[in-house]
Design an enzyme around this catalytic site. Structure first.
Site, short mmCIF file in Angstrom:
data_model
loop_
_atom_site.label_atom_id
_atom_site.label_comp_id
_atom_site.label_asym_id
_atom_site.label_seq_id
_atom_site.Cartn_x
_atom_site.Cartn_y
_atom_site.Cartn_z
N ASP A 352 0.80 -1.20 0.00
CA ASP A 352 0.00 0.00 0.00
C ASP A 352 0.85 1.27 0.00
O ASP A 352 1.99 1.25 0.41
CB ASP A 352 -0.93 -0.02 1.22
CG ASP A 352 -1.61 -1.37 1.35
OD1 ASP A 352 -2.05 -1.88 0.32
OD2 ASP A 352 -1.68 -1.90 2.46
N THR A 353 0.23 2.38 -0.46
CA THR A 353 0.82 3.70 -0.59
C THR A 353 0.73 4.13 -2.05
O THR A 353 0.69 3.31 -2.95
CB THR A 353 2.30 3.74 -0.15
OG1 THR A 353 2.37 3.55 1.27
CG2 THR A 353 2.99 5.05 -0.46
N ILE A 354 0.69 5.45 -2.28
CA ILE A 354 0.85 5.95 -3.65
C ILE A 354 2.10 6.82 -3.70
O ILE A 354 2.45 7.50 -2.74
CB ILE A 354 -0.37 6.75 -4.15
CG1 ILE A 354 -0.59 8.06 -3.34
CG2 ILE A 354 -1.62 5.89 -4.12
CD1 ILE A 354 0.06 9.28 -3.90
N SER A 371 0.12 8.34 1.92
CA SER A 371 -0.27 6.99 2.34
C SER A 371 -1.18 7.02 3.56
O SER A 371 -1.09 7.93 4.38
CB SER A 371 0.98 6.17 2.66
OG SER A 371 0.65 4.89 3.13
N MET A 434 7.03 2.60 -4.16
CA MET A 434 6.12 2.46 -3.01
C MET A 434 6.06 1.01 -2.54
O MET A 434 6.56 0.11 -3.19
CB MET A 434 4.74 2.95 -3.41
CG MET A 434 4.08 2.11 -4.47
SD MET A 434 2.59 2.85 -5.16
CE MET A 434 3.26 3.89 -6.45
#
Length: 531
Positions: A352-354, A371, A434
């Site tokens: 997860d995260t951008i 995030s 990421m």
């Protein structure tokens, strides 16, 4: 250049501006902002806000962000720490008295103050041409009128449906009849649209004060959490001094602790001390993976022992990045067998995260990451504002002797790390990879592939990946079987990765030809665009 007979994509080449994000709607919004006269930071905030709507498992306004910037392509890098802190009531003793020995990712105690909105508003004011009201228009449009769910977004959404179902407010907004939306379903988020409209009208005060802040605090306290309206009103991000190291004629820049960017720098230092020639020219060869993963084991052990909020703990940055320390660690590496460090104490990996990057016609370059940590963060949503709350507090320790122990107003060790590369007196590449703990390894894997193997930004993002954690090397499909067998022969325990490892974007600035070369990770739905 890639083999045009094989599936894949080329990097984009553009002159006036470029943006690379993990979702096409965000990349398009960023380019439209640039064409309208916005700066790179205007476009980055616009894209981040769109992603907070259309990629809700990965990011949101209830999370944090970190930013590196170069103004006009200068090698003088600006860093902004946009992460929030623990509640002022979050004493380690409070948890001990209640028998809490660790902060679970789905616990209300994992919720820390969101830092992203303050960062967006501050950076727009200091470095943008447009107000936050204009920058949030595309995000408000998608939240209000709807967006079709992209394939990778649907995959992530489905994985977290059970978590969302445990919170009635989150389930009502993010599930359809108790299930995640399917690919192509149109989703509307009217509560989030209302909150974004409030922020557009009032700036950061529209989030950290008033009804939105009250809704957030009430939701947390109803579940026994400690964050209150005073914690939200108190929040301010910080301009900080970035840290860096040199490697192969370039300099890699990172945000300082409590971010884990130091880990990537230490990895590069270890590789430099070990001798880059040992990696070999094959980007998927066993020597390259072995050396990088051994360096990662050593660097992550240092990360877990030392990285914390420097306002509360002494983080020996200079010592950790010294040549002598790198040489001592590199001396432990053997090319014929793996180091047995056991579990290095990292946190559970997650995709997860951008991450996004933008470069404008004036060569302002932005490396931007946002995030809510795990998929949909804590899974807890403030019911009136539609704010999904991050679970960054799961990064804290509860051992008072550890520098990263939770404490009042303290910021946890943080995994999200934007990166910037300079050469001489110019910035040449904002980039990032990421994916939680994987990010330092991903940065090193992509950067060295470009520097030592001649790959372009798109080829470097396409390259199959591996990650060491808890005694196991997870490998993506695409790594040659002969490489896997060679790693096993050196004592590595190798297993197939479940989800792909992270994502990533990069924009290379070719100063000599006046060209931008951008790539976007195929592990996500996004793309690079330019004009």
């Amino acid at each position: 250049m890639r083999d045009l007979h094989l599936a894949g994509r080329s990097p984009i080449y553009a002159s006036d501006g470029a943006a690379a994000t993990s979702h096409p709607l965000a990349s398009q919004a960023a380019i439209e902002c640039l064409k309208a006269g916005g700066t790179a930071i205007d476009a980055a905030i616009t894209a981040s806000a769109v992603l907070a709507v259309v990629e809700p498992a990965m990011t949101g306004i209830g999370g944090d962000c970190f930013v590196l910037m170069s103004k006009g392509g200068s090698a003088e890098i600006i860093a902004y720490n946009g992460n929030g802190a623990a509640a002022m009531k979050a004493e380690a003793g409070w948890f001990k008295e209640r028998g809490i020995t660790a902060i679970a990712p789905d616990s209300v105690h994992a919720i820390t103050v969101p830092g992203a909105i303050e960062a967006w508003c501050r950076l727009a004011q200091d470095h943008g041409r447009f107000g936050i009201d204009q920058l949030l228009r595309p995000a408000i449009h998608y939240a209000e009128h709807g967006f079709p769910v992209a394939p990778r977004v649907a995959h992530d959404w489905e994985q977290d449906a059970e978590k969302l179902a445990r919170n009635p407010a989150a389930a009502a907004s993010y599930l359809v009849a108790g299930k995640a939306p399917r690919i192509g379903d149109v989703v509307r988020l009217p509560l989030l649209a209302r909150t974004l409209t409030e922020i557009a009208a009032k700036g950061a005060a529209g989030f950290y004060q008033g009804w939105v802040a009250e809704d957030i605090a009430t939701a947390i306290q109803a579940l026994g959490g400690l964050v209150d309206t005073a914690d939200l009103a108190r929040h301010r991000g910080d301009y900080v001094t970035p840290i860096s190291t040199s490697y192969g004629g370039i300099r890699l820049w990172e945000c300082p602790p409590p971010g884990q960017g130091l880990t990537a720098l230490l990895m590069l230092n270890i590789l430099k001390a070990a001798g880059p020639e040992k990696s070999g020219a094959d980007p998927l060869g066993p020597d390259r993976f072995h050396l990088q993963l051994e360096a990662a084991k050593l660097a992550y052990r240092e990360r877990n022992a030392h990285i914390a909020d420097p306002a509360f703990a002494r983080v020996p940055v200079a010592g950790l990045l010294s040549d002598s320390h790198a040489a001592a660690l590199a001396g432990l590496i053997r090319m014929d067998r793996s180091l047995d460090l056991g579990a290095v104490g990292s946190f559970p990996k997650h995709p997860d995260t951008i991450y996004l990057t933008v470069v404008d016609r004036d060569r302002n370059a932005v490396s931007f990451i946002n995030s809510i940590y795990y998929g949909f963060g804590s899974g807890i949503m403030a019911p009136k504002s539609g704010v999904l709350l991050q679970n960054r507090g799961a990064c804290f320790q509860l051992d008072p002797a550890h520098p990263n122990c939770i404490g009042p107003g303290k910021r946890s060790m943080h995994t999200i790390i934007p990166a910037m590369v300079t050469e001489g007196d110019r910035a040449i590449m904002p980039f990032g990879v990421m994916g939680g703990d994987y990010q330092p390894v991903g940065q090193v894997h992509a950067l060295t592939a470009m520097l030592e193997c001649g790959l372009d930004p798109q080829e470097a993002m396409d390259l199959p990946r591996a990650f060491y954690e808890d005694g196991v090397i997870s490998v993506e499909r695409g790594i040659p079987q002969k490489t896997i067998e060679a790693l096993r022969a050196r004592g590595h325990r190798v297993e197939p990765a479940g989800d792909p490892l992270g994502g990533g974007q990069a924009i290379r600035i070719d100063w000599q030809r006046g060209v931008l070369i951008a790539g976007s990770d195929p592990r996500k739905d996004g793309c690079a665009l330019g004009y």
